[in-house]
Design a protein around this motif. Sequence first.
Motif, PDB file in Angstrom:
ATOM      1  N   ALA A  75      35.872  40.046  36.200  1.00 55.46           N
ATOM      2  CA  ALA A  75      36.792  38.905  36.221  1.00 55.46           C
ATOM      3  C   ALA A  75      37.422  38.702  37.597  1.00 55.46           C
ATOM      4  N   ALA A  76      37.514  39.770  38.374  1.00 57.05           N
ATOM      5  CA  ALA A  76      38.080  39.671  39.720  1.00 57.05           C
ATOM      6  C   ALA A  76      37.108  39.020  40.708  1.00 57.05           C
ATOM      7  N   LYS A  77      35.832  38.926  40.332  1.00 59.05           N
ATOM      8  CA  LYS A  77      34.806  38.425  41.253  1.00 59.05           C
ATOM      9  C   LYS A  77      34.107  37.148  40.783  1.00 59.05           C
ATOM     10  N   PHE A  78      34.155  36.857  39.484  1.00 59.53           N
ATOM     11  CA  PHE A  78      33.410  35.716  38.955  1.00 59.53           C
ATOM     12  C   PHE A  78      34.340  34.705  38.284  1.00 59.53           C
ATOM     13  N   LYS A  79      33.918  33.442  38.263  1.00 63.36           N
ATOM     14  CA  LYS A  79      34.755  32.357  37.758  1.00 63.36           C
ATOM     15  C   LYS A  79      34.975  32.432  36.248  1.00 63.36           C
ATOM     16  N   LYS A  80      33.984  32.942  35.527  1.00 67.21           N
ATOM     17  CA  LYS A  80      34.142  33.048  34.079  1.00 67.21           C
ATOM     18  C   LYS A  80      33.382  34.263  33.568  1.00 67.21           C
ATOM     19  N   VAL A  81      34.059  35.020  32.683  1.00 64.24           N
ATOM     20  CA  VAL A  81      33.444  36.158  32.012  1.00 64.24           C
ATOM     21  C   VAL A  81      33.624  35.967  30.511  1.00 64.24           C
ATOM     22  N   LEU A  82      32.518  35.903  29.789  1.00 66.70           N
ATOM     23  CA  LEU A  82      32.550  35.763  28.337  1.00 66.70           C
ATOM     24  C   LEU A  82      32.164  37.106  27.726  1.00 66.70           C
ATOM     25  N   CYS A  83      33.099  37.710  27.000  1.00 63.69           N
ATOM     26  CA  CYS A  83      32.863  39.013  26.382  1.00 63.69           C
ATOM     27  C   CYS A  83      32.532  38.846  24.899  1.00 63.69           C
ATOM     28  N   ILE A  84      31.508  39.544  24.458  1.00 64.54           N
ATOM     29  CA  ILE A  84      31.121  39.537  23.047  1.00 64.54           C
ATOM     30  C   ILE A  84      31.436  40.910  22.472  1.00 64.54           C
ATOM     31  N   GLU A  85      32.361  40.940  21.537  1.00 65.07           N
ATOM     32  CA  GLU A  85      32.805  42.214  20.960  1.00 65.07           C
ATOM     33  C   GLU A  85      32.745  42.148  19.433  1.00 65.07           C
ATOM     34  N   LYS A  86      32.129  43.155  18.852  1.00 68.45           N
ATOM     35  CA  LYS A  86      31.943  43.223  17.405  1.00 68.45           C
ATOM     36  C   LYS A  86      33.118  43.897  16.698  1.00 68.45           C
ATOM     37  N   ASP A  87      33.804  44.799  17.406  1.00 68.48           N
ATOM     38  CA  ASP A  87      34.864  45.614  16.804  1.00 68.48           C
ATOM     39  C   ASP A  87      36.225  44.929  16.945  1.00 68.48           C
ATOM     40  N   LYS A  88      36.745  44.406  15.847  1.00 62.86           N
ATOM     41  CA  LYS A  88      38.033  43.698  15.851  1.00 62.86           C
ATOM     42  C   LYS A  88      39.179  44.582  16.333  1.00 62.86           C
ATOM     43  N   ARG A  89      39.053  45.871  16.140  1.00 63.38           N
ATOM     44  CA  ARG A  89      40.149  46.789  16.503  1.00 63.38           C
ATOM     45  C   ARG A  89      40.431  46.769  18.010  1.00 63.38           C
ATOM     46  N   LEU A  90      39.441  46.325  18.792  1.00 63.16           N
ATOM     47  CA  LEU A  90      39.606  46.318  20.251  1.00 63.16           C
ATOM     48  C   LEU A  90      40.299  45.056  20.762  1.00 63.16           C
ATOM     49  N   PHE A  91      40.420  44.053  19.922  1.00 62.79           N
ATOM     50  CA  PHE A  91      40.982  42.775  20.380  1.00 62.79           C
ATOM     51  C   PHE A  91      42.404  42.882  20.918  1.00 62.79           C
ATOM     52  N   PRO A  92      43.323  43.560  20.216  1.00 55.19           N
ATOM     53  CA  PRO A  92      44.684  43.672  20.788  1.00 55.19           C
ATOM     54  C   PRO A  92      44.721  44.459  22.087  1.00 55.19           C
ATOM     55  N   ILE A  93      43.832  45.429  22.236  1.00 59.39           N
ATOM     56  CA  ILE A  93      43.765  46.192  23.483  1.00 59.39           C
ATOM     57  C   ILE A  93      43.276  45.296  24.616  1.00 59.39           C
ATOM     58  N   LEU A  94      42.218  44.543  24.358  1.00 62.43           N
ATOM     59  CA  LEU A  94      41.668  43.640  25.378  1.00 62.43           C
ATOM     60  C   LEU A  94      42.680  42.563  25.759  1.00 62.43           C
TER      61      LEU A  94
END
Length: 294
Positions: A75-94
Amino acid sequence: MKIKKYKMIYDLCDLNVIKRILNKYGFKFSKSLGQNFIVDHKICPKMVDECLAFGDNIGVIEVGPGIGTLTQQLAAKFKKVLCIEKDKRLFPILKDVLADFKNVKILEDDALKIDFKKLVQEEFVNFDKVIVCSNLPYYITSPFIMKILENNCNIKGMVIMIQKEAADRICAFPGSKDCSAISIAVRYYSAAKVLFQVNKESFIPSPKVNSSVVKININETYHFGINDRDKFFKVVKASFEKRRKKLINSLGMSLNLKKEYIEKVFDKIGINKLSRAEELKFEDFINLSNNIEF
C-alpha cells in the motif's frame, strides 16, 4: 496520480507487536487455512521491489493478507491494493493495522471461487496492469496459480511466496527431475522463476518446510504450434499420471492406447521408448500431442 506517503503505525514483523495484536483480538491461528505470518523484515520489501519491476500504474491483488504485514508494504508503493481474505476473524485486525491506508480494500471471499476476470474489470478500471502479490496459503498454491493462468483474467504477473517444493515443481524446466504436469502448464502460459528462498523460521507459527518466492510473467499469447490445446493438456496429464512408469506405459494406461501404436508415434517423432515423462522437453510434448490420436 501520486501515491500518498503513509505512516506505518505497526511494525508487523515484531513478535511482541504481533502477540499484542493477536491477544487484543483473541485470534488463534488456523492450520486448516494455512496461516503463517511473516516476521522477517527483509522479505516483504524484496517482494514489493519485484512487483515494481512490472511497470507503472499497477493495481495489486493480495490473497490471504493475514494481519497485513505485506499489505502495508504494498500500500505504501501502489495506488490500490485489493486484499482477498476468507477468515472473518482477521477483519477487525486488518481494519486496525491498515487504518491509515485509504488505498486498501478488503474483500471477504474465497480466492478459489472468485471470478477474477470480473473482479479486475470492476476494481481496476483505470490501471494499466494488475498483478498478484501474496504469501499464499500452501493448500491453495496449485489450484490458485492454474485458476489465474487458465482463465485469461487480465492479470499480467504474480510475485508469490509458496512452499519450496511446490516452487521447484512450478519452475522446473521440462526435461529436469522436478518437472511435472504443472511445470508444463506454467511453461505454456508464462515464464516462471524462483527469486529467493525463505527459511521456515521467518514465520509465526513456523511451518515444517521452507518457502520460496516465485515470479511469474504471464504470456500475452500461448500458441507454440500446438494444434489442439485441450488435447495437449490431456497428453501432459496422462504422461505424468503414472510418473514412476515409463512414458509409453503411462500413456497406454491413462489414454487406453496399445503399446504398439504408441511405439510407432515415438519412432515417428524421435522419442526414446524407454523415456519417462520428466525426461521430455517442452517441444516433445507438443510433437506428441500433435501426432497421437485417442
